[in-house]
Scaffold this motif. Structure first.
Motif, PDB file in Angstrom:
ATOM      1  N   PRO A   1     -11.110 -11.916   3.159  1.00  0.00           N
ATOM      2  CA  PRO A   1     -11.617 -11.336   4.416  1.00  0.00           C
ATOM      3  C   PRO A   1     -10.822 -11.853   5.613  1.00  0.00           C
ATOM      4  N   LEU A   2     -10.378 -10.919   6.424  1.00  0.00           N
ATOM      5  CA  LEU A   2      -9.560 -11.281   7.574  1.00  0.00           C
ATOM      6  C   LEU A   2     -10.421 -11.900   8.664  1.00  0.00           C
ATOM      7  N   SER A   3     -10.025 -13.077   9.136  1.00  0.00           N
ATOM      8  CA  SER A   3     -10.740 -13.766  10.204  1.00  0.00           C
ATOM      9  C   SER A   3      -9.994 -13.588  11.519  1.00  0.00           C
ATOM     10  N   VAL A   4     -10.636 -12.931  12.468  1.00  0.00           N
ATOM     11  CA  VAL A   4     -10.041 -12.766  13.792  1.00  0.00           C
ATOM     12  C   VAL A   4      -9.807 -14.127  14.441  1.00  0.00           C
ATOM     13  N   TRP A   5     -10.734 -15.073  14.193  1.00  0.00           N
ATOM     14  CA  TRP A   5     -10.589 -16.406  14.770  1.00  0.00           C
ATOM     15  C   TRP A   5      -9.328 -17.099  14.251  1.00  0.00           C
ATOM     16  N   LEU A   6      -9.043 -16.956  12.959  1.00  0.00           N
ATOM     17  CA  LEU A   6      -7.852 -17.579  12.393  1.00  0.00           C
ATOM     18  C   LEU A   6      -6.590 -16.953  12.966  1.00  0.00           C
ATOM     19  N   VAL A   7      -6.570 -15.636  13.073  1.00  0.00           N
ATOM     20  CA  VAL A   7      -5.407 -14.950  13.650  1.00  0.00           C
ATOM     21  C   VAL A   7      -5.194 -15.400  15.089  1.00  0.00           C
ATOM     22  N   LEU A   8      -6.290 -15.516  15.853  1.00  0.00           N
ATOM     23  CA  LEU A   8      -6.178 -15.968  17.244  1.00  0.00           C
ATOM     24  C   LEU A   8      -5.654 -17.397  17.315  1.00  0.00           C
ATOM     25  N   ALA A   9      -6.126 -18.263  16.426  1.00  0.00           N
ATOM     26  CA  ALA A   9      -5.667 -19.650  16.422  1.00  0.00           C
ATOM     27  C   ALA A   9      -4.172 -19.727  16.146  1.00  0.00           C
ATOM     28  N   VAL A  10      -3.714 -18.982  15.155  1.00  0.00           N
ATOM     29  CA  VAL A  10      -2.286 -18.976  14.810  1.00  0.00           C
ATOM     30  C   VAL A  10      -1.473 -18.379  15.958  1.00  0.00           C
ATOM     31  N   TYR A  11      -1.984 -17.308  16.536  1.00  0.00           N
ATOM     32  CA  TYR A  11      -1.268 -16.657  17.639  1.00  0.00           C
ATOM     33  C   TYR A  11      -1.123 -17.601  18.837  1.00  0.00           C
ATOM     34  N   ALA A  12      -2.220 -18.254  19.222  1.00  0.00           N
ATOM     35  CA  ALA A  12      -2.172 -19.162  20.368  1.00  0.00           C
ATOM     36  C   ALA A  12      -1.249 -20.344  20.091  1.00  0.00           C
ATOM     37  N   ALA A  13      -1.323 -20.902  18.877  1.00  0.00           N
ATOM     38  CA  ALA A  13      -0.449 -22.020  18.534  1.00  0.00           C
ATOM     39  C   ALA A  13       1.010 -21.593  18.541  1.00  0.00           C
ATOM     40  N   SER A  14       1.293 -20.364  18.104  1.00  0.00           N
ATOM     41  CA  SER A  14       2.669 -19.870  18.083  1.00  0.00           C
ATOM     42  C   SER A  14       3.200 -19.646  19.495  1.00  0.00           C
ATOM     43  N   VAL A  15       2.339 -19.128  20.388  1.00  0.00           N
ATOM     44  CA  VAL A  15       2.749 -18.992  21.787  1.00  0.00           C
ATOM     45  C   VAL A  15       3.069 -20.364  22.372  1.00  0.00           C
ATOM     46  N   MET A  16       2.223 -21.348  22.077  1.00  0.00           N
ATOM     47  CA  MET A  16       2.443 -22.706  22.567  1.00  0.00           C
ATOM     48  C   MET A  16       3.793 -23.249  22.101  1.00  0.00           C
ATOM     49  N   ILE A  17       4.108 -23.069  20.823  1.00  0.00           N
ATOM     50  CA  ILE A  17       5.359 -23.592  20.278  1.00  0.00           C
ATOM     51  C   ILE A  17       6.560 -22.847  20.856  1.00  0.00           C
ATOM     52  N   SER A  18       6.425 -21.533  21.037  1.00  0.00           N
ATOM     53  CA  SER A  18       7.513 -20.755  21.635  1.00  0.00           C
ATOM     54  C   SER A  18       7.759 -21.185  23.075  1.00  0.00           C
ATOM     55  N   LEU A  19       6.690 -21.446  23.815  1.00  0.00           N
ATOM     56  CA  LEU A  19       6.841 -21.954  25.174  1.00  0.00           C
ATOM     57  C   LEU A  19       7.510 -23.329  25.172  1.00  0.00           C
TER      58      LEU A  19
ATOM     59  N   VAL B   1       5.843 -11.839  21.815  1.00  0.00           N
ATOM     60  CA  VAL B   1       6.340 -11.058  20.679  1.00  0.00           C
ATOM     61  C   VAL B   1       6.658 -11.976  19.503  1.00  0.00           C
ATOM     62  N   VAL B   2       7.305 -13.100  19.770  1.00  0.00           N
ATOM     63  CA  VAL B   2       7.605 -14.054  18.702  1.00  0.00           C
ATOM     64  C   VAL B   2       6.317 -14.526  18.038  1.00  0.00           C
ATOM     65  N   ALA B   3       5.303 -14.829  18.838  1.00  0.00           N
ATOM     66  CA  ALA B   3       4.016 -15.280  18.291  1.00  0.00           C
ATOM     67  C   ALA B   3       3.342 -14.194  17.469  1.00  0.00           C
ATOM     68  N   ALA B   4       3.514 -12.936  17.859  1.00  0.00           N
ATOM     69  CA  ALA B   4       2.904 -11.835  17.115  1.00  0.00           C
ATOM     70  C   ALA B   4       3.420 -11.791  15.682  1.00  0.00           C
ATOM     71  N   GLY B   5       4.663 -12.207  15.470  1.00  0.00           N
ATOM     72  CA  GLY B   5       5.209 -12.234  14.120  1.00  0.00           C
ATOM     73  C   GLY B   5       4.439 -13.163  13.203  1.00  0.00           C
ATOM     74  N   PHE B   6       3.953 -14.263  13.727  1.00  0.00           N
ATOM     75  CA  PHE B   6       3.190 -15.214  12.906  1.00  0.00           C
ATOM     76  C   PHE B   6       1.774 -14.701  12.663  1.00  0.00           C
ATOM     77  N   ALA B   7       1.206 -14.020  13.638  1.00  0.00           N
ATOM     78  CA  ALA B   7      -0.098 -13.411  13.416  1.00  0.00           C
ATOM     79  C   ALA B   7      -0.015 -12.355  12.318  1.00  0.00           C
ATOM     80  N   LEU B   8       1.064 -11.582  12.298  1.00  0.00           N
ATOM     81  CA  LEU B   8       1.255 -10.573  11.255  1.00  0.00           C
ATOM     82  C   LEU B   8       1.422 -11.214   9.887  1.00  0.00           C
TER      83      LEU B   8
END
Length: 324
Positions: free
Chosen positions: A179-197, A160-167
Motif C-alpha cells: 500500500p502506497l503511503s503518501v506520508w512516506l513519499v512526502l518524507a522522501v521528497y522533502a529529504a531529497s529537496v533538502m539534500i539537493s539544496l 525536479v531532482v527530488a521528484a525522481g526519488f519520490a517516483l
C-alpha cells in the motif's frame, strides 16, 4: 590547466573515439553511467518495505526488478545530461574530467550508448508487470524536460531532482504490492529537496566558475539555502512521523517511531553538520554512503524497522507494548 584555460577548449580539438577504439573505451562507457550513483536506487526503491511485514521472495523479486529499471533509467539520464552539459562541465573543476566533457567519449558514441541502454530498459520492462512501470516513464520524461529547460530555473531544478526519488518509492510500492503511503513519499521528497539544496549550497562556494557551470546558482544565496534546508528537514521528520503513525505502518508504528526516531534525528543532524560546519555535501551520495556515522545511524534505523516488522508477524511477542 586552469578553469580559464579549460574555457578555450572546443569540440573539434577534443579527442574523438569510436565504439571500436581500444584501451579505456569500456571503462569510459561504464563511468558514463555513474555506477557510484546506483546505490541511490538500492536505497530509495525498497523504502516502501519499511511499512510492515512484506518481506517475502515474491515482493523482493519484484523489488529487484524495480531497482534494475530505475538503474537503467538513471543511466540513460546521466548520458543524456552529460551530452547536453558537456560545454558547461568543462568549466567545472571536477566534472571536466567526465568522459564526454574530457573528450574520451564522443557525442555519437554517447548517443549510441544511450540507445542501447534504452533498448535494455524496454526489454527489462516487458519481463515484469510493465503496466506498473509508469513511474519510470514519468522519470524519463521529467528528466528530458529537466535537461533542456527545467534545470535553468532556480528552485524548480531541485524540486525536479527530488521528484525522481519520490517516483522511485512509488514504483517500489507498486511493484511490491505494498500500500502506497503518501506520508512516506512526502518524507522522501522533502529529504531529497533538502539534500539537493545542500548540493547547491556547496556549489555556491566554488565562486564565479560555479555560476558559469550552473547559471541557476544566481537564484540562490547561502542564507536562503540554509533556511530552505532547515524547513525541508522539519517537513521530512514530520512526514516520517506521520508515516509511522499511519495505517501503512500497522500494527506497531508507534513502537517503530519510538525506536527509530533517535537514529533518524542523529543521521539528519550529522548531515547538517557535514553541510554547514564542515562545508561538505557536494556529492550527496558520497557524503551519505561514506560517512560512518550516517551509515551507522541508517543501519540501526533499518534494524529497528526490521524488528518491528517481526513483531507485526508475531503479535504475541510484545505483550502490552503500544500498537495501533
Amino acid at each position: 590547466m586552469t578553469v580559464s584555460d579549460d574555457m578555450t577548449v572546443t569540440e573539434p580539438r577534443l579527442r574523438e573515439h569510436s565504439l571500436k577504439a581500444p584501451g579505456l573505451r569500456a571503462k569510459d562507457l561504464v563511468l558514463l553511467v555513474r555506477p557510484r550513483q546506483w546505490p541511490k536506487n538500492l536505497v530509495a526503491v525498497p523504502l516502501s518495505l519499511a511499512g510492515g511485514a512484506y518481506w517475502n521472495w515474491h515482493t523482493l523479486s519484484r523489488m529487484a526488478w524495480a531497482v534494475a529499471l530505475f538503474t537503467l533509467a538513471a543511466s540513460i539520464v546521466y548520458v543524456i545530461n552529460d551530452v547536453a552539459d558537456r560545454e558547461r562541465d568543462r568549466l567545472h573543476p571536477v566534472k571536466r574530467a567526465r568522459p564526454i566533457a574530457s573528450g574520451r567519449v564522443s557525442v555519437p558514441v554517447a548517443i549510441t550508448w544511450a540507445v542501447l541502454l534504452t533498448t535494455a530498459l524496454g526489454a527489462l520492462t516487458v519481463l515484469g508487470p510493465w503496466r506498473l512501470a509508469w513511474p519510470v516513464a514519468g522519470y524519463l520524461v521529467l528528466n528530458l524536460l529537466y535537461s533542456h529547460l527545467l534545470k535553468h530555473i532556480a528552485l524548480v531544478d531541485v524540486f525536479v531532482v527530488a521528484a525522481g526519488f519520490a517516483l522511485r518509492v512509488i514504483l517500489g510500492s507498486l511493484a511490491g504490492g505494498i500500500p502506497l503511503s503518501v506520508w512516506l513519499v512526502l518524507a522522501v521528497y522533502a529529504a531529497s529537496v533538502m539534500i539537493s539544496l545542500g548540493k547547491r549550497r556547496q556549489e555556491l562556494g566554488l565562486g564565479p566558475a560555479a555560476d558559469r557551470h550552473r547559471p541557476t546558482l544566481e537564484g540562490y544565496s547561502r542564507p536562503f539555502v540554509d533556511q530552505m534546508v532547515m524547513v525541508t528537514a522539519v517537513v521530512a521528520v514530520l512526514a516520517y512521523s506521520g508515516f509511522l503513525r499511519s495505517d501503512a505502518a500497522q500494527p506497531f508504528g508507534q513502537v517503530a517511531l519510538l525506536l527509530t526516531m533517535p537514529f533518524v534525528l542523529y543521521g539528519l543532524f550529522r548531515y547538517l553538520q557535514i553541510l554547514i560546519t564542515e562545508g561538505g555535501g557536494g556529492d550527496p551520495t558520497e557524503t551519505l554512503l561514506r560517512d560512518r556515522r550516517v551509515v551507522t545511524s541508517a543501519l540501526l534505523c533499518i534494524g529497528c524497522l526490521a524488528f518491528t516488522s517481526v513483531l507485526a508477524g508475531h503479535p504475541g511477542l510484545v505483550g502490552g507494548l503500544p500498537s495501533r
